[in-house]
Design a protein around this motif. Structure first.
Motif, PDB file in Angstrom:
ATOM      1  N   MET A 174       1.017  -1.462  -0.071  1.00 50.92           N
ATOM      2  CA  MET A 174      -0.056  -0.416   0.187  1.00 50.92           C
ATOM      3  C   MET A 174       0.916   1.353  -0.519  1.00 50.92           C
ATOM      4  SD  MET A 174      -3.141   0.975   2.969  1.00 50.92           S
ATOM      5  CE  MET A 174      -1.737   0.992   4.427  1.00 50.92           C
ATOM      6  N   LEU A 175       0.675   2.434  -0.688  1.00 44.32           N
ATOM      7  CA  LEU A 175       1.494   3.811  -0.515  1.00 44.32           C
ATOM      8  C   LEU A 175       0.020   4.850  -0.086  1.00 44.32           C
ATOM      9  CD1 LEU A 175       2.090   3.647  -4.659  1.00 44.32           C
ATOM     10  CD2 LEU A 175       3.567   3.371  -2.692  1.00 44.32           C
ATOM     11  N   SER A 176       1.020   5.255   1.023  1.00 44.25           N
ATOM     12  CA  SER A 176       0.655   6.220   2.191  1.00 44.25           C
ATOM     13  C   SER A 176       1.537   7.341   1.403  1.00 44.25           C
ATOM     14  CB  SER A 176       0.857   5.595   3.334  1.00 44.25           C
ATOM     15  OG  SER A 176       0.035   4.713   3.364  1.00 44.25           O
ATOM     16  N   ILE A 177       1.250   8.486   1.668  1.00 42.34           N
ATOM     17  CA  ILE A 177       1.565  10.100   1.373  1.00 42.34           C
ATOM     18  C   ILE A 177       2.129  10.387   2.687  1.00 42.34           C
ATOM     19  CG2 ILE A 177       1.369  12.962   0.823  1.00 42.34           C
ATOM     20  CD1 ILE A 177       1.045  11.588  -2.270  1.00 42.34           C
ATOM     21  N   ILE A 178       3.545  10.698   3.561  1.00 44.72           N
ATOM     22  CA  ILE A 178       3.299  12.033   4.434  1.00 44.72           C
ATOM     23  C   ILE A 178       3.726  13.440   4.572  1.00 44.72           C
ATOM     24  CG2 ILE A 178       5.579  10.254   4.870  1.00 44.72           C
ATOM     25  CD1 ILE A 178       4.202  10.636   8.402  1.00 44.72           C
ATOM     26  N   LYS A 216      -3.981   6.653   1.740  1.00 38.85           N
ATOM     27  CA  LYS A 216      -4.209   7.242   2.699  1.00 38.85           C
ATOM     28  C   LYS A 216      -2.956   8.645   2.727  1.00 38.85           C
ATOM     29  CE  LYS A 216      -4.651   4.024   6.399  1.00 38.85           C
ATOM     30  NZ  LYS A 216      -3.609   3.133   7.779  1.00 38.85           N
ATOM     31  N   LEU A 217      -3.455   9.453   3.545  1.00 42.01           N
ATOM     32  CA  LEU A 217      -2.467  10.671   3.958  1.00 42.01           C
ATOM     33  C   LEU A 217      -2.342  10.741   4.789  1.00 42.01           C
ATOM     34  CD1 LEU A 217      -4.535  13.429   0.956  1.00 42.01           C
ATOM     35  CD2 LEU A 217      -2.353  11.389   0.080  1.00 42.01           C
ATOM     36  N   TYR A 218      -1.080  10.338   5.922  1.00 45.01           N
ATOM     37  CA  TYR A 218      -0.738  11.376   7.084  1.00 45.01           C
ATOM     38  C   TYR A 218      -0.306  12.935   6.938  1.00 45.01           C
ATOM     39  CZ  TYR A 218      -0.571   6.577   8.304  1.00 45.01           C
ATOM     40  OH  TYR A 218      -1.066   4.696   8.135  1.00 45.01           O
ATOM     41  N   LEU A 219      -0.934  13.965   7.202  1.00 46.49           N
ATOM     42  CA  LEU A 219      -0.727  15.291   6.745  1.00 46.49           C
ATOM     43  C   LEU A 219      -0.891  15.604   8.425  1.00 46.49           C
ATOM     44  CD1 LEU A 219      -3.655  15.972   4.016  1.00 46.49           C
ATOM     45  CD2 LEU A 219      -1.073  15.124   3.781  1.00 46.49           C
ATOM     46  N   ALA A 251     -12.778  15.544  -0.317  1.00 42.26           N
ATOM     47  CA  ALA A 251     -14.410  14.984  -0.403  1.00 42.26           C
ATOM     48  C   ALA A 251     -14.171  14.053  -0.853  1.00 42.26           C
ATOM     49  CB  ALA A 251     -15.594  15.981  -0.785  1.00 42.26           C
ATOM     50  N   ASP A 252     -13.196  13.249  -1.451  1.00 43.59           N
ATOM     51  CA  ASP A 252     -12.484  11.822  -1.737  1.00 43.59           C
ATOM     52  C   ASP A 252     -11.856  11.141  -0.772  1.00 43.59           C
ATOM     53  OD1 ASP A 252     -13.526  12.747  -3.963  1.00 43.59           O
ATOM     54  OD2 ASP A 252     -11.235  13.510  -4.851  1.00 43.59           O
ATOM     55  N   TYR A 253     -11.684  12.066   0.096  1.00 39.70           N
ATOM     56  CA  TYR A 253     -11.404  11.152   1.875  1.00 39.70           C
ATOM     57  C   TYR A 253     -11.892  11.276   3.068  1.00 39.70           C
ATOM     58  CZ  TYR A 253      -6.793  11.461  -1.465  1.00 39.70           C
ATOM     59  OH  TYR A 253      -6.159  11.267  -2.459  1.00 39.70           O
ATOM     60  N   GLU A 274      -8.005   8.547   3.931  1.00 40.08           N
ATOM     61  CA  GLU A 274      -8.072   7.551   4.171  1.00 40.08           C
ATOM     62  C   GLU A 274      -9.077   7.474   2.634  1.00 40.08           C
ATOM     63  OE1 GLU A 274      -7.669   2.799   4.995  1.00 40.08           O
ATOM     64  OE2 GLU A 274     -10.059   3.312   5.779  1.00 40.08           O
ATOM     65  N   LYS A 275      -8.544   6.826   1.475  1.00 42.39           N
ATOM     66  CA  LYS A 275      -8.954   7.400   0.221  1.00 42.39           C
ATOM     67  C   LYS A 275     -10.704   6.730   0.676  1.00 42.39           C
ATOM     68  CE  LYS A 275      -7.517   8.214  -3.593  1.00 42.39           C
ATOM     69  NZ  LYS A 275      -6.207   7.704  -4.903  1.00 42.39           N
ATOM     70  N   LYS A 276     -11.540   7.047   0.149  1.00 40.91           N
ATOM     71  CA  LYS A 276     -12.655   5.808   0.026  1.00 40.91           C
ATOM     72  C   LYS A 276     -13.209   5.163  -0.749  1.00 40.91           C
ATOM     73  CE  LYS A 276     -15.716  10.474   1.963  1.00 40.91           C
ATOM     74  NZ  LYS A 276     -17.026  10.952   2.052  1.00 40.91           N
ATOM     75  N   PHE A 277     -12.314   5.346  -1.884  1.00 39.12           N
ATOM     76  CA  PHE A 277     -12.956   4.183  -2.796  1.00 39.12           C
ATOM     77  C   PHE A 277     -11.940   2.931  -2.710  1.00 39.12           C
ATOM     78  CE2 PHE A 277      -9.991   2.247  -6.187  1.00 39.12           C
ATOM     79  CZ  PHE A 277     -11.806   2.084  -7.008  1.00 39.12           C
ATOM     80  N   PHE A 278     -10.476   3.047  -1.917  1.00 38.81           N
ATOM     81  CA  PHE A 278     -10.091   2.141  -1.734  1.00 38.81           C
ATOM     82  C   PHE A 278     -10.732   1.517  -0.413  1.00 38.81           C
ATOM     83  CE2 PHE A 278      -5.587   1.864  -2.933  1.00 38.81           C
ATOM     84  CZ  PHE A 278      -5.635   3.348  -3.655  1.00 38.81           C
TER      85      PHE A 278
END
Length: 166
Positions: free
Chosen positions: A1-5, A112-115, A134-136, A157-161
């Motif tokens: 799984m790819l995530s961004i921080i 996922k985005l950890y912001l 809104a996509d998350y 977390e992306k809603k699609f996933f």
């Protein structure tokens, strides 16, 4: 799984002059806690901006420079963003840690985005790509105020996933 921080401000600024703009100790601690023992992916400029290879993490550096290399065995140099896409279906969480072009190319593939959302409008020269919140779904939210800086820790977390079990 790819995530961004990453840490961003209200204008999506992430840096200036190849450096972080803000020094927030709690943000640095969170980055370490989340990425320790994991693989982190970054562009060459981001890698070169680090004071050293970060301990207990595998580094993947993406660069178009075919001659770029490093002698540190914790660092793998690749020359195509496509080589990162194999991790999107992996059970291992792999973190995209910058910079601007890497974020822009890989954001669509991250679940996922950890912001760290910094409440400021400071100018910079490096930006996180704008995205539709809104996509998350927000799965973590913490407000903070330290050293005259207001910021929030958000995990999205992306809603699609989530809705498709991916």
């Amino acid at each position: 799984m790819l995530s961004i921080i990453t840490a961003i401000n209200q204008n999506y600024v992430i840096g200036r002059d190849n450096q972080l703009i803000w020094h927030i100790p709690e943000d640095l601690k969170r980055f370490k806690k989340i990425t320790l023992g994991k693989t982190i992916v970054m562009g060459r400029k981001t890698f070169e901006s680090l004071p050293k290879v970060l301990p207990d993490r595998k580094h993947i550096v993406v660069t178009r420079d075919e001659n770029y290399s490093t002698s540190d065995n914790r660092v793998t140099v690749i020359h195509s963003i496509k080589d990162i896409l194999k991790y999107k279906d992996s059970p291992e969480e792999v973190f995209i840690v910058g910079g601007e072009q890497i974020y822009k190319q890989l954001l669509p593939y991250c679940s996922k985005l950890y912001l760290t959302e910094i409440m400021s409008y400071e100018n910079g020269d490096t930006y996180f790509p704008e995205f539709n919140k809104a996509d998350y779904e927000i799965i973590e939210y913490e407000k903070h105020y330290d050293n005259y800086i207001k910021y929030n820790f958000l995990t999205l977390e992306k809603k699609f996933f989530r809705n498709n079990g991916l």
